[in-house]
Motif scaffolding. Sequence first.
Motif, mmCIF file in Angstrom:
data_model
loop_
_atom_site.group_PDB
_atom_site.id
_atom_site.type_symbol
_atom_site.label_atom_id
_atom_site.label_comp_id
_atom_site.label_asym_id
_atom_site.label_seq_id
_atom_site.Cartn_x
_atom_site.Cartn_y
_atom_site.Cartn_z
ATOM 1 N N CYS A 161 -50.449 -30.801 22.605
ATOM 2 C CA CYS A 161 -51.011 -29.940 23.819
ATOM 3 C C CYS A 161 -50.141 -29.995 24.642
ATOM 4 N N ARG A 183 -46.504 -25.427 18.178
ATOM 5 C CA ARG A 183 -46.550 -25.354 19.565
ATOM 6 C C ARG A 183 -45.327 -26.203 19.961
ATOM 7 N N LYS A 226 -48.777 -27.135 31.910
ATOM 8 C CA LYS A 226 -50.133 -27.395 31.711
ATOM 9 C C LYS A 226 -50.849 -26.691 32.900
ATOM 10 N N HIS A 242 -59.962 -26.492 22.111
ATOM 11 C CA HIS A 242 -60.120 -26.320 23.611
ATOM 12 C C HIS A 242 -61.530 -26.149 24.256
ATOM 13 N N GLU A 296 -54.279 -28.565 18.026
ATOM 14 C CA GLU A 296 -53.394 -29.646 18.769
ATOM 15 C C GLU A 296 -53.475 -30.974 17.805
ATOM 16 N N ASP A 352 -54.184 -33.092 26.381
ATOM 17 C CA ASP A 352 -55.483 -33.070 25.610
ATOM 18 C C ASP A 352 -55.202 -34.173 24.424
HETATM 19 MN MN MN Z 1 -54.516 -28.470 25.382
#
Ligand code: MN
Length: 455
Positions: A69, A108, A115, A353, A395, A425
């Motif tokens: 994340c 990612r 964020k 999400h 994630e 997250d």
């Molecule tokens: Mn996230």
Amino acid sequence: MTSNWTKSDWRAKPRIQMPDYTDAAALAKVEEQLAAYPPLVFAGEARRLKAELGRAARGEAFLLQGGDCAESFAEFSADTIRDTFKVMLQMAVVLTYGAKVPVVKVGRMAGQFAKPRSAPTEVKDGVELPSYRGDIINDLPFTPEARIPNPDKMLQAYTQAAATLNLLRAFSTGGFADIHRVHSWTTGFAEEDKAAAYRDLSNRIADALDFMAAAGVHADEIESLETVDFYTSHEALLLEYEEALCRIDSTSGLPVAGSGHMIWIGDRTRQPDGAHVEFCRGVQNPIGLKCGPTTTPEDLKVLMNKLNPENEEGRLTLIARFGAGKVAEHLPRLIETVKAEGANVLWVCDAMHGNTVKSESGFKTRPFERVLSEVREFFACHREAGTVPGGVHFEMTGKDVTECTGGVRAVSDEDLSLRYHTACDPRLNASQSLELAFLVAEELSANREAARKAG
Ligand code: MN
Ligand code: PEP
């Protein structure tokens, strides 16, 4: 892309979810420094990814996009990068085998630091401080000093991204990702059932390689079996950083974001007239756009026109993130909008999400069942609409963390405190990621079978 655009035009637009740096001189110095540094990625690579995403949009490839994340400075290590990379390779093998199409691998990683937050401040025991916004902006500890946005952190993020990318490039082409090593990508903590299924797949692949060699096809002469293409992506949230790394590509003469191969616009920053859309529309990289329950067909129409005015294939990826039980309510109207516009887009499912909940013990978690459900619902909607489910976005980490509940190894609410390491997250662990890959592979092979029957 677009001639009436400069990399700093976003500054005249409403900006949200970005820090207000207090020391303008320090900020300017960092921006100047970054602008003088080499870009992390090159335009030719971004164009190659765009072509691959175009194939995924047509159903001739499948996008696997995953990673943290939020990357953290504290968890930065070769082992962490290697383990995430390994799990991505494992998942890609499972998907390639099930879908019989190439898997486009996008991390990612190497830039996923900033964020968006649901609230600008955080209150603890009556004390109110600015929210933590990722290691590129401020620090996690709940102290006033830690939460002050510090522009110097952009330099550390750049350095970490460069080193991460260096390792990823080495892993991708230096022998580690050679398909002959398919057995070695296991992590040691996959649930036995899935680990066995993976071993079985690896054995079949090894057999196929032996067969090819016996038949005179030497895999060591085929580069695509010995190396992989691995791309990087992140949310283009901190626009000072993005602008400083924007370059003009000498081949095409067009601007390119040098911070990562693909960048995306988050669900909170996709205002058609906002700063983030303004920046992203001008660079030639593939662009992702998160679509959530509040995305309206009208906004989507405007955004597609702004972000992909030439309707280029592979340019725009729509990342659907509605939450389990809500996909059928929201996705069909957006699919209809895309169809009505005749827009070229790649549809991808972010099954994370929309599924964040607070556990009874107080941790932010995601029930794995809901993650799986959302993936199934996404596939079902596309089957119904006759459109292409072209990828998944999630994630995850290669570590054995306990952040999402459920999975065959059954992480319970009480287990969450054991290894809850995320800076933001909750992520799937290695075992849950592999399980997810098997589910997606099933969905893809069912689609293949249906297409075959339909003739
Ligand atoms: Mn996230
Ligand atoms: C994310 O991808 O980490 C994120 C914040 O997603 P979204 O913008 O979809 O909420």
